[in-house]
Design an enzyme around this catalytic site. Structure first.
Site, PDB file in Angstrom:
ATOM      1  N   ASP A 155       0.855  -1.198   0.000  1.00 37.61           N
ATOM      2  CA  ASP A 155       0.000   0.000   0.000  1.00 37.61           C
ATOM      3  C   ASP A 155       0.881   1.234   0.000  1.00 37.61           C
ATOM      4  OD1 ASP A 155      -2.328   1.746   0.347  1.00 37.61           O
ATOM      5  OD2 ASP A 155      -3.355  -0.087   0.942  1.00 37.61           O
ATOM      6  N   HIS A 216      -2.708   2.882  -4.729  1.00 38.26           N
ATOM      7  CA  HIS A 216      -2.158   2.436  -3.439  1.00 38.26           C
ATOM      8  C   HIS A 216      -0.729   1.927  -3.600  1.00 38.26           C
ATOM      9  CE1 HIS A 216      -5.703   2.981  -0.929  1.00 38.26           C
ATOM     10  NE2 HIS A 216      -6.416   2.551  -1.953  1.00 38.26           N
ATOM     11  N   GLU A 279      -9.660   2.715  -5.616  1.00 32.48           N
ATOM     12  CA  GLU A 279      -9.192   4.054  -5.240  1.00 32.48           C
ATOM     13  C   GLU A 279      -7.917   4.485  -5.970  1.00 32.48           C
ATOM     14  OE1 GLU A 279     -10.910   4.127  -0.696  1.00 32.48           O
ATOM     15  OE2 GLU A 279      -8.927   3.282  -0.996  1.00 32.48           O
ATOM     16  N   PHE A 371     -14.398  -4.572   9.646  1.00 32.64           N
ATOM     17  CA  PHE A 371     -14.175  -4.719  11.083  1.00 32.64           C
ATOM     18  C   PHE A 371     -13.264  -3.625  11.654  1.00 32.64           C
ATOM     19  CE2 PHE A 371     -15.170  -9.581  11.651  1.00 32.64           C
ATOM     20  CZ  PHE A 371     -16.447  -9.351  11.161  1.00 32.64           C
TER      21      PHE A 371
HETATM   22  C1  ACM Z   1     -11.053  -0.511   0.181  1.00 31.15           C
HETATM   23  O1  ACM Z   1     -11.569  -0.476   1.293  1.00 31.15           O
HETATM   24  N1  ACM Z   1     -10.472   0.577  -0.321  1.00 31.15           N
HETATM   25  C2  ACM Z   1     -11.035  -1.699  -0.622  1.00 31.15           C
END
Ligand code: ACM
Length: 474
Positions: A155, A216, A279, A371
């Site tokens: 990420d 990411h 994203e 979660f």
């Molecule tokens: C995500 O929560 N961006 C997959």
């Protein structure tokens, strides 16, 4: 590599979860449970037979039968995996009488999961968790008969897997400077990950690695600036949120990702490899000459189609290696390839669209499955995008949709709960977020989530409350 003795040893290691013995607190609830007369003293439990019927002449696929009689235990299982589940169920049936003698109640159980894909996820990028924690996490998954761990390895804020061909991915990409000036980070060696894969396999859990493209990806770009469209040297962020630096769709980037995936596939035998796809802001592509040229050459109409082109290039490479790609719901925006397995997270929309088109789908809608969101109204919402996710709401999760036909619903492989770790920095906090919701998710994905009050009774007997000590909001 499995054998029944080995399985029993593993189940004993999971014992603390099932230490309290009352009547009966099996989670997930078996499909068919009939209590019969009598008990089997634990001293006779070694009279145990396990028949693996891989031809399914006496037991359907994915099914086990567990018969506890007064003098013996008989298990018939469709495979070793189901035998493992049968022993798990047996283990949860261990009782203690008033003078402390252990016994099993006689019972007749036939059981099989409704969904083939029953997963938990963990983000080890925003905060890093050592292998010991991941092993405990796998133990918990196994205790609840979950069969996939989705390991989010790359990420913006950190790259966590050693890649031999690109050492800077971890020497640079695994470390960030926090706001107080401290260094934060960590990574797994390939040797550690291979061991983890074995540890998971011994519990019939497949680890699905996630290598995010095209977004990411700041940590990778910080390590190798040629991967971006601008080529500038950048740092690794110490803040959360969506970042603008994304991979550039050039041949050199594609080659890099393919080389990385060669090593990823050598470590992780999973049939599924997660490619992210969520994203990915397109601002850098919009101002890139290379992207403009690509769009002309390949007749790509807009930037979502460029993303589709990017994902497809990598997906086809994985396919040629015998692997299948999973992508987050955004991959539907440019029209995902039919082979892409779509993981629907913002809501169910992308998953429903995908299932209608014939793509396979994993449901992880955030209002039921995230979660990292708090479970009790006693806690603050730590980020603007969060809502409360109480236990009951998780319990009532059904991956299938009433908006799909029976045939389309067959495209839904199952569901997954995610644990994003922007605001989960410690093991204690991790436990606080997953318990007891993981139990509710397990029952939802086993498909026997029909009686919340009964589930609560079983849960309370099993744990004496919740390990984190909070009472989930109703
Ligand atoms: C995500 O929560 N961006 C997959």
């Amino acid at each position: 590599m499995h054998n029944i003795t080995c399985m029993k040893v593993i189940l004993l290691a999971l014992c603390p979860l099932f230490a309290v013995a009352q009547w009966h607190h099996i989670i997930p609830q078996p499909v068919s449970f009939r209590k019969t007369d009598g008990i089997l003293p634990v001293s006779k439990a070694s009279n145990l037979s396990v028949t693996i019927d891989s031809l399914h002449s006496s037991i359907p696929a994915n099914t086990y039968s567990l018969k506890i009689l007064a003098d013996k235990i008989a298990i018939t299982a469709a495979s070793e995996q189901e035998a493992f589940y049968a022993l798990n169920t047996l283990h949860q049936l261990l009782h203690k009488d008033t003078v402390g003698q252990q016994y099993y109640p006689c019972a007749d159980i036939i059981d099989s999961p409704r969904y083939a894909y029953r997963a938990m996820h963990i983000d080890v990028c925003r905060h890093f968790f050592p292998v010991t924690v991941l092993k405990q996490y796998l133990d918990t998954l196994a205790a609840y008969k979950l069969n996939y761990l989705h390991l989010h390895l790359t990420d913006d804020q950190g790259w966590r897997m050693e890649i031999i061909q690109y050492p800077a991915l971890v020497s640079t990409g695994a470390w960030r400077t926090e706001k107080d000036g401290s260094r934060y980070g960590g990574y797994y060696t390939q040797k550690e990950l291979k061991e983890l894969v074995q540890y998971a396999a011994a519990r019939f859990i497949t680890i699905i690695p996630e290598i995010e493209i095209p977004g990411h990806s700041t940590a990778a770009i910080a390590a190798y600036p040629f991967l971006s469209c601008h080529g500038d040297s950048i740092g690794i962020p110490n803040t959360w949120g969506i970042k603008k630096d994304i991979y550039c769709p050039t041949d050199s980037t594609f080659q890099f990702i393919k080389n990385v995936l060669d090593e990823v596939c050598a470590v992780f035998p999973s049939a599924y490899i997660h490619l992210g796809g969520d994203e990915a802001p397109k601002a850098q592509w919009r101002s890139s000459k290379a992207v403009e040229q690509l769009m002309q050459d390949k007749q790509l109409a807009d930037y979502e189609i460029v993303q589709r082109y990017f994902m497809q290039e990598i997906q086809q490479y994985l396919h040629a290696k015998g692997r299948q790609a999973i992508g987050w719901g955004e991959v539907m925006r440019g029209g995902a390839d039919k082979e892409m397995i779509v993981m629907s997270w913002i809501d169910r929309h992308a998953g429903i669209k995908a299932a209608k088109r014939g793509n396979r789908v994993i449901m992880a809608p955030r209002f039921r499955c995230y979660f990292d969101y708090p479970q009790s109204i006693k806690e603050p919402l730590k980020a603007i995008y969060m809502t409360y996710l109480p236990l009951r709401k998780v319990y009532n999760f059904i991956p299938e949709s009433a908006r799909l036909t029976k045939e389309q619903n067959n495209n839904i492989l199952g569901g997954e709960a995610t644990v994003w770790t922007e605001r989960i920095a410690t093991e204690t906090q991790l436990h606080h977020q997953i318990y007891p919701r993981i139990a509710a998710m397990a029952e939802a994905l086993w498909g026997t989530n029909t009686n919340y009050n009964d589930f609560k009774k079983r849960l309370d007997k099993k744990t004496g409350g919740t390990p984190s000590g909070i009472s989930p909001a109703e």
